[in-house]
Design a protein around this motif. Structure first.
Motif, PDB file in Angstrom:
ATOM      1  N   LYS A 235       0.822  -1.208   0.000  1.00  0.00           N
ATOM      2  CA  LYS A 235       0.000   0.000   0.000  1.00  0.00           C
ATOM      3  C   LYS A 235       0.858   1.260   0.000  1.00  0.00           C
ATOM      4  O   LYS A 235       0.610   2.203  -0.763  1.00  0.00           O
ATOM      5  CB  LYS A 235      -0.924  -0.027   1.225  1.00  0.00           C
ATOM      6  CG  LYS A 235      -2.120   0.870   1.100  1.00  0.00           C
ATOM      7  CD  LYS A 235      -3.196   0.517   2.121  1.00  0.00           C
ATOM      8  CE  LYS A 235      -4.110  -0.586   1.625  1.00  0.00           C
ATOM      9  NZ  LYS A 235      -5.306  -0.086   0.922  1.00  0.00           N
ATOM     10  N   ILE A 236       1.887   1.265   0.834  1.00  0.00           N
ATOM     11  CA  ILE A 236       2.781   2.430   0.889  1.00  0.00           C
ATOM     12  C   ILE A 236       3.506   2.597  -0.440  1.00  0.00           C
ATOM     13  O   ILE A 236       3.636   3.703  -0.965  1.00  0.00           O
ATOM     14  CB  ILE A 236       3.768   2.297   2.076  1.00  0.00           C
ATOM     15  CG1 ILE A 236       3.025   2.584   3.387  1.00  0.00           C
ATOM     16  CG2 ILE A 236       4.957   3.245   1.917  1.00  0.00           C
ATOM     17  CD1 ILE A 236       3.872   2.546   4.623  1.00  0.00           C
ATOM     18  N   GLU A 237       3.947   1.476  -1.004  1.00  0.00           N
ATOM     19  CA  GLU A 237       4.705   1.557  -2.252  1.00  0.00           C
ATOM     20  C   GLU A 237       3.849   2.043  -3.427  1.00  0.00           C
ATOM     21  O   GLU A 237       4.335   2.790  -4.273  1.00  0.00           O
ATOM     22  CB  GLU A 237       5.354   0.205  -2.560  1.00  0.00           C
ATOM     23  CG  GLU A 237       6.512  -0.069  -1.595  1.00  0.00           C
ATOM     24  CD  GLU A 237       7.199  -1.405  -1.810  1.00  0.00           C
ATOM     25  OE1 GLU A 237       6.588  -2.310  -2.419  1.00  0.00           O
ATOM     26  OE2 GLU A 237       8.353  -1.552  -1.354  1.00  0.00           O
ATOM     27  N   THR A 238       2.587   1.642  -3.463  1.00  0.00           N
ATOM     28  CA  THR A 238       1.735   2.113  -4.565  1.00  0.00           C
ATOM     29  C   THR A 238       1.203   3.524  -4.288  1.00  0.00           C
ATOM     30  O   THR A 238       1.188   4.356  -5.187  1.00  0.00           O
ATOM     31  CB  THR A 238       0.548   1.151  -4.811  1.00  0.00           C
ATOM     32  OG1 THR A 238      -0.180   0.975  -3.597  1.00  0.00           O
ATOM     33  CG2 THR A 238       1.012  -0.196  -5.300  1.00  0.00           C
ATOM     34  N   ASN A 239       0.823   3.788  -3.030  1.00  0.00           N
ATOM     35  CA  ASN A 239       0.296   5.109  -2.687  1.00  0.00           C
ATOM     36  C   ASN A 239       1.336   6.210  -2.858  1.00  0.00           C
ATOM     37  O   ASN A 239       1.053   7.248  -3.446  1.00  0.00           O
ATOM     38  CB  ASN A 239      -0.191   5.120  -1.230  1.00  0.00           C
ATOM     39  CG  ASN A 239      -1.694   5.048  -1.122  1.00  0.00           C
ATOM     40  OD1 ASN A 239      -2.378   6.036  -1.354  1.00  0.00           O
ATOM     41  ND2 ASN A 239      -2.192   3.869  -0.812  1.00  0.00           N
ATOM     42  N   PHE A 240       2.516   5.993  -2.293  1.00  0.00           N
ATOM     43  CA  PHE A 240       3.536   7.041  -2.283  1.00  0.00           C
ATOM     44  C   PHE A 240       4.545   6.892  -3.418  1.00  0.00           C
ATOM     45  O   PHE A 240       5.396   7.741  -3.612  1.00  0.00           O
ATOM     46  CB  PHE A 240       4.269   7.052  -0.930  1.00  0.00           C
ATOM     47  CG  PHE A 240       3.392   7.375   0.244  1.00  0.00           C
ATOM     48  CD1 PHE A 240       2.774   8.621   0.338  1.00  0.00           C
ATOM     49  CD2 PHE A 240       3.186   6.455   1.262  1.00  0.00           C
ATOM     50  CE1 PHE A 240       1.974   8.933   1.427  1.00  0.00           C
ATOM     51  CE2 PHE A 240       2.393   6.758   2.357  1.00  0.00           C
ATOM     52  CZ  PHE A 240       1.784   8.000   2.439  1.00  0.00           C
ATOM     53  N   LYS A 241       4.458   5.770  -4.151  1.00  0.00           N
ATOM     54  CA  LYS A 241       5.390   5.509  -5.251  1.00  0.00           C
ATOM     55  C   LYS A 241       6.842   5.533  -4.783  1.00  0.00           C
ATOM     56  O   LYS A 241       7.706   6.147  -5.397  1.00  0.00           O
ATOM     57  CB  LYS A 241       5.153   6.484  -6.412  1.00  0.00           C
ATOM     58  CG  LYS A 241       3.809   6.260  -7.108  1.00  0.00           C
ATOM     59  CD  LYS A 241       3.503   7.360  -8.105  1.00  0.00           C
ATOM     60  CE  LYS A 241       2.103   7.219  -8.653  1.00  0.00           C
ATOM     61  NZ  LYS A 241       1.048   7.492  -7.624  1.00  0.00           N
ATOM     62  N   ILE A 242       7.089   4.878  -3.646  1.00  0.00           N
ATOM     63  CA  ILE A 242       8.444   4.749  -3.115  1.00  0.00           C
ATOM     64  C   ILE A 242       8.674   3.303  -2.704  1.00  0.00           C
ATOM     65  O   ILE A 242       7.728   2.522  -2.618  1.00  0.00           O
ATOM     66  CB  ILE A 242       8.677   5.669  -1.885  1.00  0.00           C
ATOM     67  CG1 ILE A 242       7.651   5.349  -0.786  1.00  0.00           C
ATOM     68  CG2 ILE A 242       8.612   7.137  -2.273  1.00  0.00           C
ATOM     69  CD1 ILE A 242       7.961   6.001   0.528  1.00  0.00           C
TER      70      ILE A 242
END
Lengths: 108, 108
Positions: free
Chosen positions: B39-46
């Motif tokens: 979720k963090i990787e897709t939401n924040f693109k990091i």
DNA sequence: TACAATATGTCCTTTATTGGACATATCTTA
DNA sequence: TAAGATATGTCCAATAAAGGACATATTGTA
């Protein structure tokens, strides 16, 4: 009685986002390091080492977010920092992010 | 064209305030670590290392901001985290601070 | 004249953090 | 059956950051 977590969180934010807080202060008024230190310590009720402040100010100037001019006031040499347009843009980017966090509190 | 500073600032905020972002995600829905990472990787693109995530989740649980329950779903053992009232209060303290920063942009 | 305050800087040792690897286990797909 | 995805954890060497001291200069006050 104030929020018990607030002091700890403010300390974390000022520590990790010191450059942002400096830009916030200087967006209001051009100031010199010593005065900025006093302002942060009274506003946030925390300690700020000048050994951390001055390198951060110099770094912000190297990045083009601040510009400085030396002044002498009552025998004291001051380095007055002014925020640049690039600095204002950087600060605005920060505001955009936290605005988004407030408007979208629950990260779906 | 998006804001050139945004990605850098988002990365800094997620890195320094990872616990806050985890609480934000879990305030929306109870989830397990692996899903939070996605979720963090897709939401924040990091990128988010799981070697950083799991110790932070465990630390939040030790502080009483999260509670966990083990589940087995299709043979996979999951540790579902739920935010506690203390966690919600901590997150609200953060929102109060950034709300104040937005309402008082120029630090006088 | 000594001390506190104003003013700006650097340096260095200690402490904290990071990235990446090591570890283990199950399920799905080629 | 091997590889990739799911799932959670630890460990450690390399890097980064922090705290406090060192450095210098002027002004005001006791």
């Amino acid at each position: 009685m104030p929020d018990p977590h607030q002091k700890e969180l403010v300390q974390r934010i000022v520590k990790n986002m010191l450059d942002i807080q400096l830009l916030r202060i200087l967006q209001a008024n051009p100031l010199w390091g010593y005065m900025i230190k006093k302002k942060i310590e009274t506003n946030f009720k925390i300690k700020l080492r000048h050994g951390a402040l001055y390198p951060t100010l110099n770094s912000l100037e190297r990045k083009g977010f601040l510009k400085s001019q030396k002044q002498t006031h009552e025998g004291r040499a001051r380095k007055i920092y002014t925020i640049t347009n690039a600095g204002k843009e950087y600060l605005q980017s920060y505001y955009n992010i936290i605005k988004d966090q407030l408007e979208n509190k629950d990260l779906q």
